[in-house]
Enzyme design. Structure first.
Site, PDB file in Angstrom:
ATOM      1  N   CYS A 133      -1.877  16.661  24.218  1.00  0.00           N
ATOM      2  CA  CYS A 133      -3.234  16.106  24.275  1.00  0.00           C
ATOM      3  C   CYS A 133      -3.539  15.531  25.660  1.00  0.00           C
ATOM      4  O   CYS A 133      -4.634  15.706  26.192  1.00  0.00           O
ATOM      5  CB  CYS A 133      -3.402  14.986  23.245  1.00  0.00           C
ATOM      6  SG  CYS A 133      -2.980  15.406  21.555  1.00  0.00           S
ATOM      7  N   ASP A 134      -2.566  14.831  26.222  1.00  0.00           N
ATOM      8  CA  ASP A 134      -2.832  13.999  27.399  1.00  0.00           C
ATOM      9  C   ASP A 134      -2.096  14.418  28.665  1.00  0.00           C
ATOM     10  O   ASP A 134      -2.318  13.831  29.727  1.00  0.00           O
ATOM     11  CB  ASP A 134      -2.455  12.543  27.081  1.00  0.00           C
ATOM     12  CG  ASP A 134      -3.249  11.987  25.905  1.00  0.00           C
ATOM     13  OD1 ASP A 134      -4.414  12.380  25.751  1.00  0.00           O
ATOM     14  OD2 ASP A 134      -2.691  11.174  25.143  1.00  0.00           O
ATOM     15  N   CYS A 168       1.232  12.009  22.430  1.00  0.00           N
ATOM     16  CA  CYS A 168       0.901  13.436  22.360  1.00  0.00           C
ATOM     17  C   CYS A 168       0.831  14.034  23.758  1.00  0.00           C
ATOM     18  O   CYS A 168      -0.181  13.905  24.455  1.00  0.00           O
ATOM     19  CB  CYS A 168      -0.432  13.623  21.632  1.00  0.00           C
ATOM     20  SG  CYS A 168      -0.970  15.332  21.553  1.00  0.00           S
TER      21      CYS A 168
END
Length: 304
Positions: free
Chosen positions: A133-134, A130
């Protein structure tokens, strides 16, 4: 006893829930984690009608508000088993058993892993599925994206906001992404392409430090120093619960007709979990609407 149970809270499940709630069907939507599914991790959508740009999280928030306005019951529980071959469809969760006259399977799909020896060791320590997300953890770092489709290219473009260098590693010599996404990637100075290449392993001491690569045409092996790896090589359908119950294709996707019917009466499937040519938010929503409409007709027929 419910009229309808919907498994999965992504765009397909939420749209099915909207149509069912507005049709005054007694409906429960069961989602084991958070609403939205994969699309929550998309930072920018440009192909959903009505929005020039919107994030996946914002779109799902609007969908959720809409279905709750119409009274859809949503529960967060993990489904343990299904008994859906009879007239009454039963769903056993960690908390209770739900029963309904019909069920819509909309459990979506899960990102595929690379399948290399050290992968599990580095998940969460340099390997991610992701980018949104990261990505922010990799400011001024060198990272690699594995894949050549829309998700891979979109992830690479997003990562250029943070990373100083982004490699796209693809097993073929051309991308599968849409032309407009390809044009953006080719024009971005931070992105470099590694063609005809697969990842053999991931190496590092406490986190990812390098990739072992292999050229699929020449067989030549090499290494590439990176601090992060973002895997975007496709998805596997979440059909473990229905294997041996509903008909699946060779890849594990649920077979349906154009009206989302499976081979079992009263059991429908919608979204990325079913066999089809295009898996997008808009097609998932269309599936959900169709599934709920046809399920309503089925429920009416068994009531008579």
């Amino acid at each position: 006893m419910y009229d309808l149970i919907i498994l999965g809270g992504g765009p397909a499940g939420l749209t099915a829930g909207l149509y069912a709630a507005r049709s005054r069907l007694k409906t429960v939507l069961i989602e084991k984690t958070y609403l939205g599914g994969q699309i929550v991790n998309t930072y920018q959508l440009e192909n959903y009608p009505g929005y020039e740009e919107i994030s996946g999280a914002d779109l799902i928030a609007k969908m959720e508000a809409q279905v709750r306005k119409h009274g859809l019951e949503i529960v967060n529980e993990d489904v343990e088993s299904l008994d859906i071959t009879g007239d009454v469809k039963k769903v056993k969760t960690s908390n209770k058993t739900y029963e309904a006259k019909a069920i819509i399977l909309a459990m979506g799909a899960t990102p595929k892993k690379l399948g290399v020896p050290n992968e599990d060791r580095f998940i969460g320590a340099g390997i991610s599925f992701c980018a949104t997300c990261d990505g922010a953890f990799y400011r001024d770092a060198t990272v690699a994206v594995i894949g050549g489709g829309n998700t891979a290219v979109e992830d690479a473009l997003y990562l250029t906001k943070f990373a100083k260098k982004v490699y796209i590693i693809h097993r073929r010599n051309e991308l599968r992404a849409t032309k407009i996404e390809q044009e953006k990637a080719f024009a971005n100075e931070k992105i470099e392409f590694v063609w005809d290449t697969v990842v053999v392993d991931v190496e590092g001491e406490y986190g990812v430090e390098r990739l072992k690569l292999k050229n699929v045409k020449t067989g030549e092996e090499s290494t590439l120093d990176v601090e992060g790896v973002f895997v975007a090589i496709g998805y596997s359908p979440n059909t473990e619960l229905v294997k041996g119950i509903v008909e699946l294709d060779e890849y594990g996707y649920i077979m349906t007709d154009d009206d989302m019917r499976t081979n079992i009466p009263g059991v429908f499937a919608a979204g990325d979990i079913r066999h089809k040519s295009l898996r997008q938010v808009i097609t998932a929503a269309g599936d959900g609407a169709t599934a709920a409409y046809v399920a309503e007709k089925y429920i009416d027929s068994v009531k008579k």
